[in-house]
Design a protein around this motif. Structure first.
Motif, PDB file in Angstrom:
ATOM      1  N   SER A 229      33.546  39.282  38.138  1.00  0.00           N
ATOM      2  CA  SER A 229      34.659  39.474  39.052  1.00  0.00           C
ATOM      3  C   SER A 229      34.445  38.601  40.278  1.00  0.00           C
ATOM      4  O   SER A 229      33.331  38.077  40.503  1.00  0.00           O
ATOM      5  CB  SER A 229      34.763  40.942  39.462  1.00  0.00           C
TER       6      SER A 229
ATOM      7  N   ALA B 135      38.216  33.071  42.245  1.00  0.00           N
ATOM      8  CA  ALA B 135      38.330  34.066  41.178  1.00  0.00           C
ATOM      9  C   ALA B 135      38.322  33.402  39.803  1.00  0.00           C
ATOM     10  O   ALA B 135      37.759  33.950  38.843  1.00  0.00           O
ATOM     11  CB  ALA B 135      39.596  34.890  41.364  1.00  0.00           C
TER      12      ALA B 135
ATOM     13  N   THR C 168      37.484  40.171  46.819  1.00  0.00           N
ATOM     14  CA  THR C 168      37.619  41.080  45.687  1.00  0.00           C
ATOM     15  C   THR C 168      38.941  40.763  45.005  1.00  0.00           C
ATOM     16  O   THR C 168      39.704  39.902  45.458  1.00  0.00           O
ATOM     17  CB  THR C 168      37.618  42.559  46.134  1.00  0.00           C
ATOM     18  N   ASP C 169      39.224  41.482  43.944  1.00  0.00           N
ATOM     19  CA  ASP C 169      40.477  41.251  43.222  1.00  0.00           C
ATOM     20  C   ASP C 169      41.672  41.928  43.875  1.00  0.00           C
ATOM     21  O   ASP C 169      42.805  41.757  43.411  1.00  0.00           O
ATOM     22  CB  ASP C 169      40.340  41.756  41.779  1.00  0.00           C
TER      23      ASP C 169
ATOM     24  N   GLN D 282      30.382  48.229  39.873  1.00  0.00           N
ATOM     25  CA  GLN D 282      30.766  46.824  39.715  1.00  0.00           C
ATOM     26  C   GLN D 282      29.948  45.931  40.639  1.00  0.00           C
ATOM     27  O   GLN D 282      29.495  44.848  40.240  1.00  0.00           O
ATOM     28  CB  GLN D 282      32.255  46.638  40.005  1.00  0.00           C
TER      29      GLN D 282
ATOM     30  N   GLU E 118      35.677  34.154  36.861  1.00  0.00           N
ATOM     31  CA  GLU E 118      36.089  34.521  35.499  1.00  0.00           C
ATOM     32  C   GLU E 118      35.384  33.650  34.462  1.00  0.00           C
ATOM     33  O   GLU E 118      34.958  34.129  33.405  1.00  0.00           O
ATOM     34  CB  GLU E 118      37.600  34.392  35.374  1.00  0.00           C
TER      35      GLU E 118
END
Length: 331
Positions: A277, A268, A231-232, A307, A272
């Motif tokens: 995400s 990531a 995840t971010d 999300q 993008e």
């Protein structure tokens, strides 16, 4: 205020058939492992469960020891089921499991008939249900004859306490043996639930996906986001307060090495470029394989759940993207 499910709840969710059965599960299922114990406000749990069902998530995945403390996720789900979801019982597919440590003494762990059936009865009591849709042996127990463990699942189904049997964390060889025993008993077996993600490719490397295909069952993937690494949250290199890594129970801070950060940031960047995400890319990747019936996601908020479900809106991964992920995942 009483809950009325959204009229359009089935319009956008993707459903996949579980092996050769008649059961179809949502491509994204809701897991109640971490965020439905007594440490999370009940109203937050209610909001996540309602939103999940409003978006077509019909499959709620539990186990006897989910919490904390043990049993609390089932008890909290039971409270919310009674208040919100009882009118929709026949639209839900509810799972529970037994196999890991649950209560003291020699009968609260493992794969014995004594433990599995006692645990199932306790689970049904906590949830206020007369049956679950699927009951899992949560792990392969080498100290219990496989015939005994599978026989307990058979009894669970024949007694009406479960509609289907399943296994979890069974290696490829034991998967084949367990499915063979259950089918010889005439017990409908659907799934093997396994840890599978871009960062954990053991189901491919150790032959489980091949066994899934050969036995015409289905794999359901837990931890598809690698406990939150995919995840971010950790891309900055910092550990956010309240994150799983900050708690340090399953995900340790030592996992966030310099090499791991470079790997995650490269993934990531690819996400993008796809308009996704990192979490959405990770879910799309696991779901690329038709042998995977569903991915189980946890969610601590409605926004996080949305999300994750929105990963289903992403374009199919190209051969070039899959090749790049292969390189990055094995770096």
């Amino acid at each position: 205020m009483s809950y009325l499910a959204a009229d359009e709840r089935y319009r956008s969710m993707t459903y996949r058939r579980a092996g050769r059965s008649g059961v179809q599960l949502p491509a994204v299922s809701l897991g109640l492992w971490h965020n439905f114990g007594d440490t999370q406000p009940l109203e937050v749990q209610r909001a996540v469960l309602r939103r999940a069902f409003d978006r077509g998530v019909t499959h709620f995945d539990l186990a006897n020891n989910y919490g904390p403390p043990y049993g609390s996720a089932e008890a909290n789900f039971g409270t919310l089921f009674a208040q919100d979801f009882r009118p929709y019982r026949d639209e839900l597919f509810i799972a529970t499991k037994a196999g890991w440590d649950m209560w003291p003494g020699p009968y609260g762990d493992g794969g014995s008939r004594k433990y599995l059936l006692a645990s199932l009865d306790q689970s049904l009591g906590r949830m206020g249900l007369d049956h679950v849709d699927v009951f899992y042996s949560h792990r392969y127990d080498p100290d219990t004859p496989l015939e005994e463990t599978m026989g307990a699942l058979d009894t669970a189904v024949r007694s009406g306490r479960a509609l289907y049997a399943a296994i979890s964390n069974y290696p490829a060889e034991q998967h084949r043996e367990a499915v063979a025993v259950l089918r010889e008993l005439g017990t409908p077996v659907l799934l093997n639930q396994a840890n599978y993600s871009i960062l954990n490719r053991a189901p491919e490397d150790e032959g489980l996906l091949t066994a899934i295909g050969d036995t015409r069952t289905g794999l359901i993937a837990y931890s598809p986001l690698a406990q939150g690494l995919l995840t971010d949250r950790y891309l900055s290199g910092e550990v956010p307060a309240g994150s799983r890594m900050s708690v340090g129970h399953f995900l340790k801070e030592q996992a966030l090495t310099g090499a791991k950060l470079r790997q995650l940031r490269s993934l990531a960047k690819l996400a993008e470029q796809r308009g996704q995400s990192l979490a959405q890319l990770a879910l799309s990747w696991v779901l690329r394989d038709p042998r995977v019936v569903s991915v189980i996601v946890g969610a601590s908020s409605v926004a996080q759940l949305d999300q994750n479900i929105d990963a289903l809106n992403g374009a199919p991964l190209t051969e070039e993207e899959l090749a790049e992920i292969d390189l990055l995942s094995r770096a």
